[in-house]
Design a protein around this motif. Structure first.
Motif, mmCIF file in Angstrom:
data_model
loop_
_atom_site.group_PDB
_atom_site.id
_atom_site.type_symbol
_atom_site.label_atom_id
_atom_site.label_comp_id
_atom_site.label_asym_id
_atom_site.label_seq_id
_atom_site.Cartn_x
_atom_site.Cartn_y
_atom_site.Cartn_z
ATOM 1 N N ASN A 24 40.995 -3.249 -0.889
ATOM 2 C CA ASN A 24 41.590 -2.152 -1.650
ATOM 3 C C ASN A 24 41.233 -0.779 -1.076
ATOM 4 N N ASN A 25 41.343 -0.614 0.220
ATOM 5 C CA ASN A 25 41.017 0.647 0.895
ATOM 6 C C ASN A 25 39.572 1.079 0.696
ATOM 7 N N THR A 26 38.729 0.159 0.328
ATOM 8 C CA THR A 26 37.335 0.511 0.102
ATOM 9 C C THR A 26 36.445 -0.376 0.958
ATOM 10 N N LEU A 27 35.517 0.289 1.607
ATOM 11 C CA LEU A 27 34.538 -0.458 2.392
ATOM 12 C C LEU A 27 33.261 -0.555 1.566
ATOM 13 N N ILE A 28 32.770 -1.763 1.402
ATOM 14 C CA ILE A 28 31.545 -1.927 0.621
ATOM 15 C C ILE A 28 30.454 -2.441 1.540
ATOM 16 N N VAL A 29 29.396 -1.687 1.646
ATOM 17 C CA VAL A 29 28.264 -2.073 2.475
ATOM 18 C C VAL A 29 27.130 -2.477 1.546
ATOM 19 N N THR A 30 26.588 -3.642 1.772
ATOM 20 C CA THR A 30 25.538 -4.142 0.894
ATOM 21 C C THR A 30 24.269 -4.399 1.696
ATOM 22 N N TYR A 31 23.161 -3.998 1.125
ATOM 23 C CA TYR A 31 21.862 -4.256 1.754
ATOM 24 C C TYR A 31 20.964 -4.872 0.691
ATOM 25 N N LYS A 32 20.507 -6.069 0.952
ATOM 26 C CA LYS A 32 19.670 -6.771 -0.020
ATOM 27 C C LYS A 32 18.343 -6.062 -0.198
ATOM 28 N N LYS A 33 17.975 -5.841 -1.450
ATOM 29 C CA LYS A 33 16.698 -5.168 -1.692
ATOM 30 C C LYS A 33 15.553 -6.104 -1.326
ATOM 31 N N PRO A 34 14.587 -5.642 -0.569
ATOM 32 C CA PRO A 34 13.412 -6.482 -0.300
ATOM 33 C C PRO A 34 12.575 -6.647 -1.566
ATOM 34 N N LYS A 35 11.711 -7.640 -1.582
ATOM 35 C CA LYS A 35 11.006 -7.958 -2.833
ATOM 36 C C LYS A 35 10.030 -6.862 -3.235
ATOM 37 N N GLU A 36 9.543 -6.086 -2.248
ATOM 38 C CA GLU A 36 8.654 -4.973 -2.605
ATOM 39 C C GLU A 36 9.393 -3.974 -3.489
ATOM 40 N N ILE A 37 10.637 -3.706 -3.086
ATOM 41 C CA ILE A 37 11.438 -2.749 -3.863
ATOM 42 C C ILE A 37 11.700 -3.311 -5.260
ATOM 43 N N LEU A 38 12.050 -4.603 -5.308
ATOM 44 C CA LEU A 38 12.356 -5.209 -6.603
ATOM 45 C C LEU A 38 11.173 -5.098 -7.559
ATOM 46 N N SER A 39 9.991 -5.381 -7.041
ATOM 47 C CA SER A 39 8.827 -5.328 -7.927
ATOM 48 C C SER A 39 8.512 -3.894 -8.325
ATOM 49 N N MET A 51 0.842 -1.206 0.000
ATOM 50 C CA MET A 51 0.000 0.000 0.000
ATOM 51 C C MET A 51 0.877 1.256 0.000
ATOM 52 N N ALA A 52 1.816 1.288 0.967
ATOM 53 C CA ALA A 52 2.680 2.461 1.077
ATOM 54 C C ALA A 52 3.578 2.588 -0.143
ATOM 55 N N SER A 53 4.114 1.446 -0.580
ATOM 56 C CA SER A 53 5.005 1.497 -1.729
ATOM 57 C C SER A 53 4.214 1.899 -2.971
ATOM 58 N N GLN A 54 2.928 1.610 -2.936
ATOM 59 C CA GLN A 54 2.078 2.011 -4.035
ATOM 60 C C GLN A 54 2.003 3.526 -4.147
ATOM 61 N N SER A 55 1.932 4.195 -2.987
ATOM 62 C CA SER A 55 1.747 5.645 -3.024
ATOM 63 C C SER A 55 2.985 6.330 -3.625
ATOM 64 N N TRP A 56 4.177 5.798 -3.343
ATOM 65 C CA TRP A 56 5.373 6.369 -3.960
ATOM 66 C C TRP A 56 5.323 6.214 -5.467
ATOM 67 N N ASP A 61 15.247 4.804 -0.455
ATOM 68 C CA ASP A 61 14.244 3.978 -1.140
ATOM 69 C C ASP A 61 13.295 3.326 -0.147
ATOM 70 N N LEU A 62 13.884 2.809 0.951
ATOM 71 C CA LEU A 62 13.051 2.150 1.958
ATOM 72 C C LEU A 62 12.174 3.168 2.671
ATOM 73 N N ASP A 63 12.726 4.375 2.898
ATOM 74 C CA ASP A 63 11.945 5.416 3.556
ATOM 75 C C ASP A 63 10.737 5.807 2.719
ATOM 76 N N ARG A 64 10.971 5.955 1.422
ATOM 77 C CA ARG A 64 9.885 6.385 0.545
ATOM 78 C C ARG A 64 8.780 5.343 0.509
ATOM 79 N N SER A 65 9.165 4.079 0.536
ATOM 80 C CA SER A 65 8.164 3.028 0.495
ATOM 81 C C SER A 65 7.729 2.604 1.899
#
Lengths: 203, 459
Positions: free
Chosen positions: A163-178, A1-6, A144-148
């Motif tokens: 290589n002096n780089t920090l990579i932070v990964t957050y898996k997209k939830p399926k609502e975002i994917l769709s 519902m919320a993701s719909q409004s975005w 993205d999560l805030d908006r939805s």
């Protein structure tokens, strides 16, 4: 519902599309005067850039705020160079998404991996990166999560350092994917002006 | 052995220049609005100062807008001084715009446009805005001056919070303001990222030492937490005119062609008025009616006066203070005579404050204050002589003599201005009356004296 409004907000926005440089560039003008620009790779349909601009309360045109992609080089803001800016040796924070996850890269971090801790702070809806040697600290939210209005999930978060780089990964939830799938379909329907100038209305 | 002389690094600490009214610090009234004889640089003019005090309270309350006051009196009786006194007592938060009547005549802009801009400069809007600030404890400041002494300075500033540390590159302007504020390692500071404004919050607790000599006003604060860059809501005052300008600028590349000649469309103004009223109703902003001071108001012409009539009726209107030294004279742009050169219908709306010539005692007092302001020591006799000159010629002339006599005195390596110094400058510089006398005597030998007589008659 919320993701719909975005999605509805996106649909109601005035969109202009342009294909240039192997990228599909879309300019959104929202009803509240905010502007958003997205750039997608034509081949892979990956989001390369997303940036925002809005007017301040007094009506001053703001600078572009980059949400996804390379931060803007400060060449445009030469006047600001007279005041203060970060040294180039400082860590550079940027977001670069992949198909299935949100990803943040912080370059110029010359510390061993074990000083970093990355965790989710659900009460403030943000992710925090901390260093035990007190050299770097960053608190950021996932727009993205805030908006939805989706919750942050600690188990979806992971990080790596190389290589002096920090990579932070957050898996997209399926609502975002769709949502992204749907948006992409919508965008492809837009008639894009290929190459050259968009006919802009003269004021 | 010749010791090498290290070139002195000159720091920019501002030297205050002395203006004609820089000795005025307020209206010199007590809490009950009773004027004190000598206070805050003001002398005498008790009745008019008291009247100005009443007006001041009215402005401070902020409820009353669109009132107009006229300060009328002979030249050199302190009209501008009273207006300055009002400005000083209002403080920096209330907008005070001063202009001279002749300033509005410009070829680039119509008279009414110039007047409306002045009106809108005098109305402040206090509004909350979000800005990006950097807040942290100074770990290290490093400023490299080029060996030659000229050229750009390079600087680095390391700031930290309890969680992180960042190095910043400093621009020239920033280096200057950091050295002006005397920022050093251990201070907790905030920097407004957009404007570069620095404010010192205090010293960090971790740097507190028993044996450090500290001023009484040094405050100790905790080292800030979290990120260095924060978004903070700050309250600031902008004038309506500034909002107009921001919103009237043509956007995009068209701005290149429009130039900044300055006429602001009335639609823009209406839009902004509506927006400001909306903010006020939502509690986002507060309107502060300020003061518009028009000196030499008789220089305005008929069109301006009728515009003023109309503008004073608007609900977004500041308190208007005008000053004039004219008696009954022609209204500019017409052939009618009117008191102060102002049409009767406008005069009817005004509260009129009159100033009267100073007495000898007051003149003496004013000269004394000016001497202090200009750092000139005056002997008792010289003071008496100067007071006489002030009474017989004009106060302004006497004030002019202070600095010139001071200079003559310094040239002869004296410490106190004596009667001789006054006499010397009195003979060197003519006052208005003596100059006119001189003209009458030697008129024939001046250039164009044939036409002079005819021209003199008409004026």
């Amino acid at each position: 519902m919320a993701s719909q409004s975005w999605m509805d907000v996106l649909k109601s926005a005035k969109k202009t599309a342009l294909i240039h440089d192997g990228k599909r560039k879309i300019h959104y003008l929202f009803t509240d005067g905010k502007e958003m620009v997205e750039e997608y790779d034509l081949k892979t349909d990956e989001l390369i850039v997303r940036k925002w601009r809005h007017k301040s309360t007094l009506g001053v045109q703001g600078q572009w705020q980059v949400e996804v992609g390379e931060p803007l080089t400060s060449s445009a803001s030469t006047s600001a160079s007279d005041v203060i800016k970060e040294n180039c040796s400082n860590p550079i924070f940027m977001r670069k998404d992949t198909k299935n996850s949100f990803q943040w890269r912080i370059r110029n971090l010359f510390y061993p991996e074990d000083v970093f801790s990355v965790f989710v702070e659900p009460s403030e809806r943000c992710i925090i990166i901390k260093t035990s040697n007190k050299k770097y600290y960053k608190k950021f939210s996932v727009a993205d999560l805030d908006r939805s209005q989706l919750p942050l999930d600690g188990s979806a978060l992971s990080f790596a350092h190389a290589n002096n780089t920090l990579i932070v990964t957050y898996k997209k939830p399926k609502e975002i994917l769709s949502l992204e799938q749907e948006l992409l379909k919508e965008l492809k329907k837009l008639k894009a002006t290929a190459e050259g100038d968009v006919d802009c209305k003269t004021q | 052995m010749a010791s090498t002389k290290v070139p002195e690094v000159r720091d920019i600490t501002r030297i205050e220049r002395i203006g004609a009214h820089s000795h005025i610090r307020g209206l010199g009234l007590d809490d009950a609005l009773e004027p004190r004889q000598v206070s805050q640089g003001m002398v005498g003019q008790l009745a008019s100062r008291r009247a100005a005090g009443v007006i001041l309270e009215m402005i401070k309350d902020g409820h009353i807008a669109g009132r107009a006051v006229l300060i009328a009196g002979q030249p050199g009786t302190g009209k501008t001084a009273i207006a300055m006194g009002i400005a000083q007592s209002l403080g920096p938060d209330t907008p005070f715009t001063a202009l001279a009547g002749s300033e509005i005549f410009s070829l680039e802009m119509s008279k009414t446009e110039a007047l409306s801009q002045a009106f809108r400069k005098a109305i402040g809007v206090r509004i909350k805005e979000e800005t990006e600030i950097i807040e942290g404890e100074v770990v290290e400041i490093q400023i490299d001056r080029p060996a030659t002494g000229t050229g750009a300075k390079v600087g680095k500033l390391t700031l930290k919070t309890t969680e992180m540390e960042t190095i910043y590159d400093l621009g020239n302007k920033m280096i200057d303001s950091l050295s002006k504020e005397k920022v050093q390692a251990g201070d907790v500071i905030t920097i407004d990222k957009a404007t570069g404004k620095i404010s010192k919050l205090g010293r960090s607790f971790t740097r507190a030492r028993d044996y450090d000599a500290m001023g009484a006003q040094t405050q100790f604060v905790q080292c800030p937490e979290g990120e260095l860059q924060k978004r903070k809501e700050v309250v600031h005052t902008v004038s309506l005119h500034e909002i107009d300008v921001i919103n009237s600028r043509t956007q995009g590349f068209l701005a290149l062609f429009s130039g900044d000649t300055g006429e602001i469309k009335s639609e823009v103004r209406e839009q902004i008025n509506a927006k400001v009223c909306e903010w006020r109703e939502e509690g986002k902003a507060e309107i502060i009616p300020g003061v518009l001071f028009i000196d030499e108001v008789h220089m305005l012409d008929m069109e301006c006066f009728s515009f003023l009539n109309r503008a004073l009726e608007s609900d977004l209107s500041p308190v208007l203070i005008m000053a004039t030294n004219r008696g009954i004279t022609r209204i500019r742009g017409t052939n009618y005579q009117s008191p102060h050169g102002i049409p009767i219908d406008l005069l009817d709306r005004l509260l009129i404050i009159a100033t009267s010539p100073y007495t000898e005692k007051e003149t003496r007092q004013i000269l004394k204050i000016r001497c202090e302001e200009e750092d000139v020591e005056l002997s008792e006799e010289a003071h008496t002589v100067l007071t006489r000159i002030g009474m017989e010629t004009s106060l302004r002339y006497a004030i002019q003599l202070i600095s010139t006599a001071g200079l003559v005195c310094r040239k002869r390596k004296g410490t106190e201005v004596q009667v001789e110094d006054i006499k010397r400058v009195y003979s060197l510089f003519l006052d208005e009356a003596r100059s006119s006398q001189y003209m009458k005597e030697y008129q024939d030998s001046f250039l164009f004296n044939e036409t002079q007589t005819a021209a003199m008659d008409t004026s």
